[in-house]
Design an enzyme around this catalytic site. Structure first.
Site, PDB file in Angstrom:
ATOM      1  N   ARG A 237      11.914  -9.998   6.780  1.00 44.78           N
ATOM      2  CA  ARG A 237      11.639  -8.679   7.345  1.00 44.78           C
ATOM      3  C   ARG A 237      12.804  -7.747   6.998  1.00 44.78           C
ATOM      4  O   ARG A 237      13.973  -8.133   7.081  1.00 44.78           O
ATOM      5  CB  ARG A 237      11.492  -8.751   8.868  1.00 44.78           C
ATOM      6  CG  ARG A 237      10.162  -9.336   9.345  1.00 44.78           C
ATOM      7  CD  ARG A 237       8.958  -8.458   9.014  1.00 44.78           C
ATOM      8  NE  ARG A 237       7.690  -9.013   9.460  1.00 44.78           N
ATOM      9  CZ  ARG A 237       6.885  -9.798   8.730  1.00 44.78           C
ATOM     10  NH1 ARG A 237       7.223 -10.124   7.496  1.00 44.78           N
ATOM     11  NH2 ARG A 237       5.749 -10.231   9.219  1.00 44.78           N
ATOM     12  N   GLU A 266       9.203   0.313   5.589  1.00 49.80           N
ATOM     13  CA  GLU A 266       8.232   0.064   4.520  1.00 49.80           C
ATOM     14  C   GLU A 266       7.141   1.113   4.633  1.00 49.80           C
ATOM     15  O   GLU A 266       6.700   1.399   5.746  1.00 49.80           O
ATOM     16  CB  GLU A 266       7.632  -1.334   4.662  1.00 49.80           C
ATOM     17  CG  GLU A 266       8.653  -2.397   4.337  1.00 49.80           C
ATOM     18  CD  GLU A 266       8.099  -3.816   4.369  1.00 49.80           C
ATOM     19  OE1 GLU A 266       6.869  -3.989   4.520  1.00 49.80           O
ATOM     20  OE2 GLU A 266       8.894  -4.750   4.255  1.00 49.80           O
ATOM     21  N   HIS A 285       6.621  -5.962  -0.678  1.00 48.35           N
ATOM     22  CA  HIS A 285       6.154  -6.924   0.331  1.00 48.35           C
ATOM     23  C   HIS A 285       4.934  -7.712  -0.192  1.00 48.35           C
ATOM     24  O   HIS A 285       3.839  -7.616   0.374  1.00 48.35           O
ATOM     25  CB  HIS A 285       5.821  -6.206   1.648  1.00 48.35           C
ATOM     26  CG  HIS A 285       5.865  -7.106   2.839  1.00 48.35           C
ATOM     27  ND1 HIS A 285       6.303  -6.701   4.075  1.00 48.35           N
ATOM     28  CD2 HIS A 285       5.526  -8.414   3.002  1.00 48.35           C
ATOM     29  CE1 HIS A 285       6.208  -7.695   4.937  1.00 48.35           C
ATOM     30  NE2 HIS A 285       5.742  -8.760   4.300  1.00 48.35           N
TER      31      HIS A 285
HETATM   32  C1  DGY Z   1       3.709 -12.434   6.864  1.00 50.86           C
HETATM   33  O1  DGY Z   1       2.758 -13.204   6.783  1.00 50.86           O
HETATM   34  O2  DGY Z   1       4.409 -12.328   7.874  1.00 50.86           O
HETATM   35  C2  DGY Z   1       3.958 -11.572   5.692  1.00 50.86           C
HETATM   36  O3  DGY Z   1       5.214 -11.017   5.700  1.00 50.86           O
HETATM   37  C3  DGY Z   1       2.919 -10.486   5.613  1.00 50.86           C
HETATM   38  O4  DGY Z   1       3.133  -9.605   6.657  1.00 50.86           O
END
Ligand code: DGY
Length: 325
Positions: A237, A266, A285
Site C-alpha cells: 500500500r 493513487e 497498482h
Molecule cells: C489487493 O488485493 O489488496 C490488491 O492490492 C488490489 O487492491
C-alpha cells in the site's frame, strides 16, 4: 439475496452468484460517485466491493444498516473499519492466496527493473535516444548473493523471497508481527528487528498489511539508515511511504532506487517528481492483474457471498473474530 458489484469482474464470479440464485446488480457505468455507490449499497443486502476508493467506515455502516456482508475483491482490507464491522457482526471476505504469485511477480519485476534501470532505458528508446555504447552510462547493479529484506513475510512476501532466493541466491531477512517458521525452515530466512531490516537490506520489499499507524513508516530518517545501494520496493500500500522524503532520499543518493506498484495517493500525479528519476519504476497498482489471479479473486469473492447466503461462514474471512460468540 441482492448483491451489488460496483465494477464488472471476471464472468466466472458473476455466473457463480447467478447460478446460486442471487440477484446481481452491476451499474451501467463504472465510475460511480460516492452518492451513487451509497444508494446502490442501500438497496442491496451484500456488496462485492472492487477497488479501494470507497471506505467502509462507521458512517457507511450507519447509512447502510441493510448490508449484511461485504466480499472484498482484494486481499487488502485497509479500507474497512474492522472494529465497526465486528461490532455490527458483519463478516468481511477477502481474496488471499490466489494473487500471491502474481503480486510477488510484480515485486520481483520491479526489483529487476530498478536494478537494471529498465524503465529509464525503455523510455530512452521510445524517445529516440538509444545513444552510443557507453561503458559508464546508466549502469545497473547485480542482485546475486545480496540481502533481500521483507517487511511482512506472509504469503506474498514468502513468494517474493522464494523467487529471489532461487534466481539470485539472495539471503532472506524479514520483520513481521510474528515469526514465520515455514520461511525460516524453507528459505533459511532470519527474523530481524525493523532497525536491522532497514540497515541490512540491499533490497527492501514491503508486503505487510497496511494500518493507519504505519502511515509514512518509510520516511526521511528511515531512508537515511538504509544502505546507499538499497532498492526500495512496495507492492503493498502506498501509505507506507512518504513520497516527498523518498524523492529526497533518491536524489541525495541515500538509497539507490525505488520500485512502486502502489503510491500515495493513487493514481499518482503525472507531475510527481519521482517520475523524473532514472532510478525509479512506477506501475499503476497491477499486482494482481493477471487473468488467473483476477478470475480466482472473482470466484473467491462470489464463493464468500454464496456461503453467507446459505448461512455458512465465509471461507475467506478477513475478520474471523466476527464468528466468536
Ligand atoms: C489487493 O488485493 O489488496 C490488491 O492490492 C488490489 O487492491
Amino acid at each position: 439475496m441482492k448483491v451489488f458489484i460496483n465494477k464488472r469482474i471476471p464472468e466466472a464470479g458473476i455466473q457463480m452468484l447467478k447460478e446460486a440464485g442471487l440477484e446481481v446488480f452491476i451499474p451501467e457505468h463504472e465510475n460511480l460517485s460516492h452518492e451513487e455507490w451509497l444508494i446502490y449499497c442501500q438497496n442491496n443486502d451484500a456488496v462485492l466491493s472492487v477497488g479501494g476508493e470507497f471506505k467502509y467506515d462507521q458512517d457507511f455502516f450507519d447509512q447502510c444498516p441493510n448490508i449484511k456482508t461485504i466480499a472484498l475483491y482484494s486481499v487488502g482490507f485497509d479500507h474497512v473499519d474492522m472494529k465497526e464491522a465486528n461490532r455490527r457482526h458483519i463478516p468481511i471476505g477477502n481474496t488471499p492466496d490466489v494473487l500471491s504469485k502474481a503480486t510477488s511477480d510484480v515485486a520481483f519485476l520491479l526489483m529487476q527493473s530498478v536494478a537494471r534501470r529498465a524503465s529509464y532505458n525503455f523510455q530512452k528508446v521510445k524517445d529516440g535516444n538509444w545513444g552510443d555504447f557507453d561503458p559508464l552510462h546508466a549502469l545497473g547493479q547485480e542482485l546475486y548473493g545480496k540481502t533481500l529484506g521483507v517487511l511482512g513475510l506472509g504469503r506474498i512476501g514468502f513468494e517474493m523471497a522464494k523467487k529471489s532466493q532461487k534466481a539470485f541466491d539472495m539471503k532472506i531477512i524479514y520483520h513481521n508481527r510474528h515469526q514465520n517458521e515455514e520461511a525460516e525452515k524453507e528459505l533459511n530466512a532470519t527474523y530481524v528487528s525493523f532497525d536491522e531490516l532497514i540497515a541490512q537490506s540491499d533490497v527492501l520489499s514491503v508486503h505487510a498489511n497496511f494500518t493507519p499507524e504505519q502511515k509514512d513508516l518509510f520516511n526521511g530518517p528511515v531512508f537515511e539508515k538504509m544502505k546507499s545501494n538499497a532498492i526500495f520496493i512496495n507492492t503493498a500500500r502506498g501509505g507506507f511511504q512518504n513520497e516527498k522524503e523518498l524523492y529526497e532520499a533518491l536524489v541525495s543518493k541515500q538509497i539507490w532506487g525505488a520500485g512502486l506498484d502502489v503510491t500515495n495517493p493513487e493514481p499518482m500525479s503525472k507531475n510527481s517528481p519521482l517520475l523524473e528519476l532514472s532510478n525509479v519504476c512506477v506501475l499503476p497498482h497491477i499486482g494482481s492483474a493477471t487473468i488467473e489471479a483476477r478470475t480466482g479473486m472473482a470466484q473467491i469473492a462470489a464463493g464468500n457471498i454464496i456461503a453467507f447466503s446459505k448461512g455458512e461462514k465465509l471461507p475467506y474471512c478477513a475478520n474471523p473474530e466476527v464468528y466468536q460468540n
